[in-house]
Scaffold this motif. Structure first.
Motif, PDB file in Angstrom:
ATOM      1  N   ARG A 138       0.848  -1.208   0.000  1.00 37.02           N
ATOM      2  CA  ARG A 138       0.000   0.000   0.000  1.00 37.02           C
ATOM      3  C   ARG A 138       0.878   1.251   0.000  1.00 37.02           C
ATOM      4  O   ARG A 138       0.630   2.188  -0.747  1.00 37.02           O
ATOM      5  CB  ARG A 138      -0.867   0.042   1.259  1.00 37.02           C
ATOM      6  N   ILE A 139       1.852   1.244   0.868  1.00 32.53           N
ATOM      7  CA  ILE A 139       2.721   2.413   0.982  1.00 32.53           C
ATOM      8  C   ILE A 139       3.492   2.635  -0.312  1.00 32.53           C
ATOM      9  O   ILE A 139       3.642   3.765  -0.793  1.00 32.53           O
ATOM     10  CB  ILE A 139       3.679   2.254   2.181  1.00 32.53           C
ATOM     11  N   ALA A 193       1.181   4.173  -2.889  1.00 31.28           N
ATOM     12  CA  ALA A 193       0.898   5.586  -2.595  1.00 31.28           C
ATOM     13  C   ALA A 193       2.120   6.448  -2.919  1.00 31.28           C
ATOM     14  O   ALA A 193       1.996   7.550  -3.462  1.00 31.28           O
ATOM     15  CB  ALA A 193       0.503   5.736  -1.132  1.00 31.28           C
ATOM     16  N   GLY A 243       2.399   7.033  -6.525  1.00 36.61           N
ATOM     17  CA  GLY A 243       1.400   8.023  -6.912  1.00 36.61           C
ATOM     18  C   GLY A 243       1.862   9.440  -6.623  1.00 36.61           C
ATOM     19  O   GLY A 243       1.606  10.363  -7.397  1.00 36.61           O
ATOM     20  N   THR A 244       2.544   9.623  -5.504  1.00 39.48           N
ATOM     21  CA  THR A 244       3.060  10.950  -5.161  1.00 39.48           C
ATOM     22  C   THR A 244       4.025  11.435  -6.230  1.00 39.48           C
ATOM     23  O   THR A 244       3.967  12.596  -6.671  1.00 39.48           O
ATOM     24  CB  THR A 244       3.749  10.923  -3.791  1.00 39.48           C
ATOM     25  N   ARG A 284       4.097  10.639  -9.266  1.00 35.67           N
ATOM     26  CA  ARG A 284       3.341  10.955 -10.492  1.00 35.67           C
ATOM     27  C   ARG A 284       2.669  12.321 -10.388  1.00 35.67           C
ATOM     28  O   ARG A 284       2.770  13.154 -11.301  1.00 35.67           O
ATOM     29  CB  ARG A 284       2.305   9.862 -10.738  1.00 35.67           C
ATOM     30  N   VAL A 285       2.003  12.590  -9.282  1.00 32.85           N
ATOM     31  CA  VAL A 285       1.234  13.854  -9.194  1.00 32.85           C
ATOM     32  C   VAL A 285       2.169  15.051  -9.018  1.00 32.85           C
ATOM     33  O   VAL A 285       1.870  16.148  -9.517  1.00 32.85           O
ATOM     34  CB  VAL A 285       0.165  13.814  -8.073  1.00 32.85           C
ATOM     35  N   HIS A 301      -4.893  12.730  -4.456  1.00 36.97           N
ATOM     36  CA  HIS A 301      -3.827  11.876  -3.928  1.00 36.97           C
ATOM     37  C   HIS A 301      -3.642  12.061  -2.432  1.00 36.97           C
ATOM     38  O   HIS A 301      -3.227  11.125  -1.739  1.00 36.97           O
ATOM     39  CB  HIS A 301      -2.517  12.151  -4.669  1.00 36.97           C
ATOM     40  N   THR A 310      -5.713   9.626  -0.971  1.00 31.27           N
ATOM     41  CA  THR A 310      -5.106   8.288  -1.054  1.00 31.27           C
ATOM     42  C   THR A 310      -4.245   8.022   0.168  1.00 31.27           C
ATOM     43  O   THR A 310      -4.284   6.923   0.743  1.00 31.27           O
ATOM     44  CB  THR A 310      -4.260   8.166  -2.332  1.00 31.27           C
ATOM     45  N   TRP A 311      -3.462   9.020   0.567  1.00 28.15           N
ATOM     46  CA  TRP A 311      -2.605   8.847   1.745  1.00 28.15           C
ATOM     47  C   TRP A 311      -3.451   8.730   3.020  1.00 28.15           C
ATOM     48  O   TRP A 311      -3.117   7.968   3.925  1.00 28.15           O
ATOM     49  CB  TRP A 311      -1.617  10.003   1.873  1.00 28.15           C
ATOM     50  N   THR A 345      -4.698   5.309   2.995  1.00 32.01           N
ATOM     51  CA  THR A 345      -3.596   4.397   3.314  1.00 32.01           C
ATOM     52  C   THR A 345      -3.392   4.322   4.818  1.00 32.01           C
ATOM     53  O   THR A 345      -3.170   3.237   5.378  1.00 32.01           O
ATOM     54  CB  THR A 345      -2.296   4.844   2.620  1.00 32.01           C
TER      55      THR A 345
END
Lengths: 130, 534
Positions: free
Chosen positions: A66-67, A70, A73-74, A76-77, B41, B44-45, B48
């Motif tokens: 999961r981490i 995420a 994703g960070t 990417r954004v 996002h 998302t965190w 998480t």
């Protein structure tokens, strides 16, 4: 003691509420699991031991994944944000707000870098732990 | 004391080249997309963090896993530092949200400064206005009941929110429908056919023309028609030198509040007073700035309540006969303004309507190059193309909506429209002596930009009607801070019109009376201006 760790079924006045027992007193709520199979919440707790050991290993692996997702994703954004800021560099716009806008094109780079660093730190925190 | 702020939007004025506008749109879209992705996002965190908490307790009988600390009993069981990881995830989410808000704020400033969505906003507004007008025309009782309901609802809401009588909330509640309702009533009074209102915007002006035919003579009976205009002296400097719209607005406020006794500059000036300033340009020629406050409602003042109706008329002769217009024209002539000399005018409320009327009807007598109106319903005044107009309106002030229409959005007509919001965060901006603004640290609007809004000076304890000039000043201040080609071009034009050294400030006072031996005034007979020496 059963390998699953659960004790043998016994008759209970509150039988039927998320219970593994098959017997239920008439009139009590039937067993049901509305979120079963879709989300961790609401699922029956797993048996402690899998065929190859305690399921804590699975749980930790799931957490790491999961981490990691995420964190990716960070990256990417924040990359998209940098591209957006770069596209604003040559706008023909004057005024106090325009000056602040241009300052922010520069001043937002460190926070974006910090987001990437923070995501990497969290990933390392999860990976390096035994 | 509550703090209030104004968020300004600009409509009209000289727009950037199409290619530049395309660049603005592309930049705006990129910023909004990036901001939205960061915000998503962040969630998302947050998710998480919640999922990690669930992982930690997913094997209830494994005490090592749930402890979150490494077991000393060998490698059979594992865990992670869940507490620190969950805290880090939540902190990371908050930081991403903060960056997202900043990007949203940048996009918002870019859009407002360059009027990127002005046309869409205007189209939407026009649709609501026309629909409201049609409903008002077809079901006037129903529409009026709905407006009364909105007014009462606003009062109740304000009473609950602020535990005080706050008519400002009534205007706020009905603001989106005010223009349409006024148009509908105007159309009813002038027998405009239902459906034909779509091609008209001047229903209110037509109605004012109809009403003014009898309200004017009635006013003459009780107020008199003899207008006396005299030059008066001021003991103090009320209207100071100006090189910008912002400074001129501050001068307008000083004159308006001083003559009504709201502030005390010890000038000795009274109601019914305007200022005419002469600036000398580098080439020795003259430029003029006329400052006109709003309605004072005094018994013998040319700026009474009825005069508003005549000034709003669609009949130019009716407008010329309005006492406020007569008084200002007379003062301009007494001051010695020549037909070829550039003139700028600035007015609040009725003062702005006077400026618009004179620009519309006296273009052969005076070279009016720029007028600034604050809180004035002037959308349908036939101001000639060569006169630039800077209009400042507040969304829920009511008065500016009394024209029943939006202002034209042309190269020469720019409208700054402000929306009032509660201010948030510490600190207030400072208005400097030269009219510039030192921003506060946090305006509470998107992304904590100090230029996202402008705090209102001297805020009221509760939400009051936003027709007071301080709200228009805040709107103009915010629009100025946003910059952008429309604002800069208009500001530059105003400054160029009066560009030069201030040589003198003259004050003129107007009074109405009945002529000597007066018994009655014939309808339509509106003459009689007396000049009185100092």
């Amino acid at each position: 003691m059963p390998r699953s760790g659960w004790t043998a079924p016994f008759e209970s006045a509150f039988n039927g509420c998320m219970s593994t027992t098959r017997r239920s007193i008439p009139g009590t709520m039937r067993t049901y699991a509305p979120f079963a199979g879709s989300r961790p919440f609401g699922q029956m707790p797993k048996p402690m031991f899998a065929d190859d050991g305690c399921r804590c290993h699975e749980a930790v692996q799931a957490s790491r994944e999961r981490i990691d997702a995420a964190a990716q994703g960070t990256v990417r954004v924040t990359g998209a944000a940098r591209t957006a800021l770069a596209s604003c560099a040559s706008l023909d716009w004057e005024g106090n707000a325009a000056n602040l806008f241009r300052d922010r094109l520069t001043s937002l780079r460190p926070p974006l870098d910090a987001h990437d660093d923070e995501a990497a730190t969290v990933t390392r925190m999860a990976v390096m732990s035994p | 004391m509550s703090d209030w702020q104004i968020v300004a939007r600009v409509h009209g004025g000289h727009q950037s080249a199409p290619a530049t506008v395309e660049e603005f749109h592309a930049a705006y879209d990129a910023l909004v997309d990036a901001a939205t992705e960061l915000g998503v996002h962040a969630r998302t965190w947050t998710d998480t963090a919640m999922e990690l908490a669930a992982d930690r307790t997913s094997v209830p009988l494994c005490t090592t896993l749930s402890s979150g600390t490494r077991s000393s009993s060998g490698g059979e069981h594992v865990t992670l530092p869940y507490a620190q990881l969950i805290a880090a995830c939540q902190r990371h989410a908050a930081e991403l949200n903060d960056t997202s808000a900043k990007l949203h704020g940048m996009a918002d400033m870019l859009a407002r400064a360059n009027a990127l969505y002005s046309q869409a906003e205007r189209d939407s507004r026009r649709a609501v206005t026309e629909l409201t007008q049609a409903v008002t025309q077809s079901h006037p009782l129903w529409a009026s009941s709905a407006m009364v309901g909105g007014i009462l609802g606003g009062l109740i809401y304000g009473g609950l929110a602020e535990r005080a009588f706050t008519p400002g909330y009534s205007s706020w509640a009905t603001a989106p429908f005010q223009e349409g309702y006024m148009s509908g009533i105007g159309a009813l009074l002038t027998d405009i056919e239902l459906g034909k209102g779509v091609v008209h915007t001047d229903e209110v002006n037509q109605a004012a023309g109809k009403i003014g035919k009898w309200s004017g003579p009635i006013k003459d009976i009780y107020q008199g028609n003899e207008l006396t205009v005299r030059r008066v002296q001021s003991r103090a400097e009320v209207v100071r030198s100006s090189t910008s719209v912002g400074q001129s607005l501050e001068n307008l406020r000083r004159l308006g509040e001083e003559r009504l006794g709201k502030i005390d500059l010890d000038s000795g000036l009274e109601y019914g007073t305007i200022a005419v300033q002469r600036y000398e340009r580098p080439d020795g020629s003259n430029a003029w700035l006329v400052t006109i406050p709003g309605t004072d409602g005094q018994w013998d003042s040319p700026f009474g309540w009825e005069q508003n109706i005549e000034l709003m008329s669609d009949d130019p002769e009716r407008r010329r006969r309005a006492d406020g217009a007569r008084m200002v024209v007379e003062a301009m002539e007494q001051a010695g303004i020549r037909p070829d000399e550039p003139v700028a005018m600035i007015g609040h409320s009725q003062g702005g309507i006077v400026a618009a009327a004179i620009a519309s009807d006296e273009s052969e007598r005076f070279n009016i190059q720029h007028i600034v109106t604050a809180g004035s319903p002037v959308a349908n005044h036939p101001i000639p193309e060569h006169t630039w107009v800077t209009s400042i309106e507040i969304e829920d002030e009511l008065v500016a909506a009394l024209d029943g229409a939006e202002n034209p959005a042309t190269d020469h007509w720019l409208t700054v429209r402000g929306t009032l919001q509660p201010a948030a965060g510490p600190g207030t901006p400072t208005l400097n002596d030269d009219g510039s603004c030192t921003p506060s640290a946090d305006s509470g609007v998107w992304g904590d930009s100090p230029y996202a809004a402008a705090v209102v000076d001297d805020p009221a304890e509760t939400k009051e009607m936003t027709h007071w000039l301080k709200y228009h000043q805040a709107a103009y201040r915010n629009a100025s801070d946003l910059g952008g080609r429309p604002m800069i071009t208009h500001e530059r034009h105003f400054a160029d019109t009066i560009g030069g050294e201030l040589k003198e400030t003259q004050y003129y006072e107007g009074r109405l009376s009945h002529p000597p031996g007066h018994t009655s005034t014939a309808p339509g007979e509106r003459t009689g201006i007396s000049r009185v020496g100092e």
